[in-house]
Write a protein that holds these residues in place. Structure first.
Motif, mmCIF file in Angstrom:
data_model
loop_
_atom_site.group_PDB
_atom_site.id
_atom_site.type_symbol
_atom_site.label_atom_id
_atom_site.label_comp_id
_atom_site.label_asym_id
_atom_site.label_seq_id
_atom_site.Cartn_x
_atom_site.Cartn_y
_atom_site.Cartn_z
ATOM 1 N N HIS A 1 -5.284 -8.219 -11.928
ATOM 2 C CA HIS A 1 -4.644 -9.516 -11.905
ATOM 3 C C HIS A 1 -3.592 -9.394 -12.894
ATOM 4 O O HIS A 1 -2.419 -9.909 -12.468
ATOM 5 N N CYS A 2 -3.611 -8.951 -14.175
ATOM 6 C CA CYS A 2 -2.438 -9.106 -15.203
ATOM 7 C C CYS A 2 -1.530 -7.843 -14.617
ATOM 8 O O CYS A 2 -0.345 -8.255 -14.570
ATOM 9 N N VAL B 1 3.636 -17.501 -16.055
ATOM 10 C CA VAL B 1 2.471 -17.293 -15.343
ATOM 11 C C VAL B 1 1.683 -16.026 -16.126
ATOM 12 O O VAL B 1 0.397 -16.310 -16.576
ATOM 13 N N LEU B 2 2.261 -15.157 -16.532
ATOM 14 C CA LEU B 2 1.778 -13.892 -17.198
ATOM 15 C C LEU B 2 1.287 -14.586 -18.672
ATOM 16 O O LEU B 2 0.368 -14.000 -19.213
ATOM 17 N N LYS B 3 2.188 -15.184 -19.339
ATOM 18 C CA LYS B 3 2.038 -15.823 -20.588
ATOM 19 C C LYS B 3 0.544 -16.890 -20.688
ATOM 20 O O LYS B 3 -0.315 -16.574 -21.612
ATOM 21 N N ASP C 1 -13.465 1.118 -4.179
ATOM 22 C CA ASP C 1 -12.351 1.331 -4.619
ATOM 23 C C ASP C 1 -11.086 0.308 -4.827
ATOM 24 O O ASP C 1 -11.252 -0.465 -3.802
ATOM 25 N N TYR C 2 -10.208 0.083 -5.754
ATOM 26 C CA TYR C 2 -9.269 -1.076 -5.638
ATOM 27 C C TYR C 2 -7.927 -0.231 -5.886
ATOM 28 O O TYR C 2 -7.746 0.535 -6.903
ATOM 29 N N VAL C 3 -7.055 -0.470 -4.847
ATOM 30 C CA VAL C 3 -5.909 0.193 -4.895
ATOM 31 C C VAL C 3 -4.844 -0.810 -4.450
ATOM 32 O O VAL C 3 -4.951 -1.418 -3.336
ATOM 33 N N ARG C 4 -3.759 -0.993 -5.291
ATOM 34 C CA ARG C 4 -2.721 -2.021 -5.053
ATOM 35 C C ARG C 4 -1.348 -1.310 -5.320
ATOM 36 O O ARG C 4 -1.405 -0.254 -5.922
ATOM 37 N N ASP C 5 -0.313 -1.485 -4.349
ATOM 38 C CA ASP C 5 1.023 -1.089 -4.368
ATOM 39 C C ASP C 5 1.845 -2.183 -4.730
ATOM 40 O O ASP C 5 1.922 -3.210 -4.057
ATOM 41 N N HIS D 1 1.918 1.658 -8.726
ATOM 42 C CA HIS D 1 0.566 1.619 -8.176
ATOM 43 C C HIS D 1 -0.433 1.530 -9.069
ATOM 44 O O HIS D 1 -0.574 1.614 -10.337
ATOM 45 N N PHE D 2 -1.656 0.662 -8.619
ATOM 46 C CA PHE D 2 -2.750 0.397 -9.532
ATOM 47 C C PHE D 2 -3.890 0.823 -8.680
ATOM 48 O O PHE D 2 -4.124 0.663 -7.524
#
Length: 174
Positions: A17-18, A107-109, A127-131, A145-146
């Motif tokens: 999420h970060c 939002v990140l703060k 598996d978690y994959v995000r682009d 990529h995550f």
């Protein structure tokens, strides 16, 4: 082309999420001021890196439960945003265009200020994959990529670091 891959081996949902919030900040960087999106992206990330590169584990590491407000402002990009508005002339940009970037930083703060270093495990067998691709894919060559792999197949091409941990993985992308 620049490709950045964040491999999260701890299967910590908050890290994913970060990373997504970090990508939202990059996506919110305006394409204004007579410069291209890539120019503004480079300016902002260069200032952000300068603001954060001297941080130590004593200020942001695993033993820290609550971030010092000054560290938090540097870590989330707020001080970089303030500095670039003053020093690079971004304050002459349309305030409405900058508000999207400012909102993404906030939002990140808020995320970093809440339950810092407290993690919920992901489902370990998934598996978690995000682009991440920029809003206009032709505006920059950066791609991110995550990955959080459950059980990558062992491969003889894996490169070990100090004979302990894998430094470079070779595996099939799901």
């Amino acid at each position: 082309r620049f490709i950045v891959c964040n491999n999260e081996e701890g299967h910590r949902l908050e890290m994913m999420h970060c990373w997504e919030k970090f990508c939202a900040i990059l996506a919110a960087i305006p394409n204004l001021g007579g410069l291209t999106y890539e120019d503004n992206l480079r300016q902002f990330t260069a200032v952000w890196c300068e603001e954060t590169k001297s941080m130590s584990l004593t200020s942001v590491g695993a033993k820290v439960k609550d971030l010092d407000p000054k560290i938090l402002n540097r870590l989330c990009g707020e001080t970089a945003f303030i500095k670039i508005k003053e020093e690079a002339g971004w304050k002459s940009f349309n305030p409405a265009a900058l508000s999207k970037l400012e909102a993404a930083i906030q939002v990140l703060k808020a995320d970093l200020a809440t339950n810092y270093n407290k993690f919920s495990p992901m489902t370990p067998h998934v598996d978690y994959v995000r682009d991440w691709v920029p809003p206009d894919p032709n505006s920059t060559s950066l791609r991110m990529h995550f990955t959080s792999r459950a059980k990558p197949h062992e491969d003889h091409r894996n490169i070990m670091v100090q004979h302990v941990a894998v430094g470079t993985w070779y595996y099939k992308v799901p």
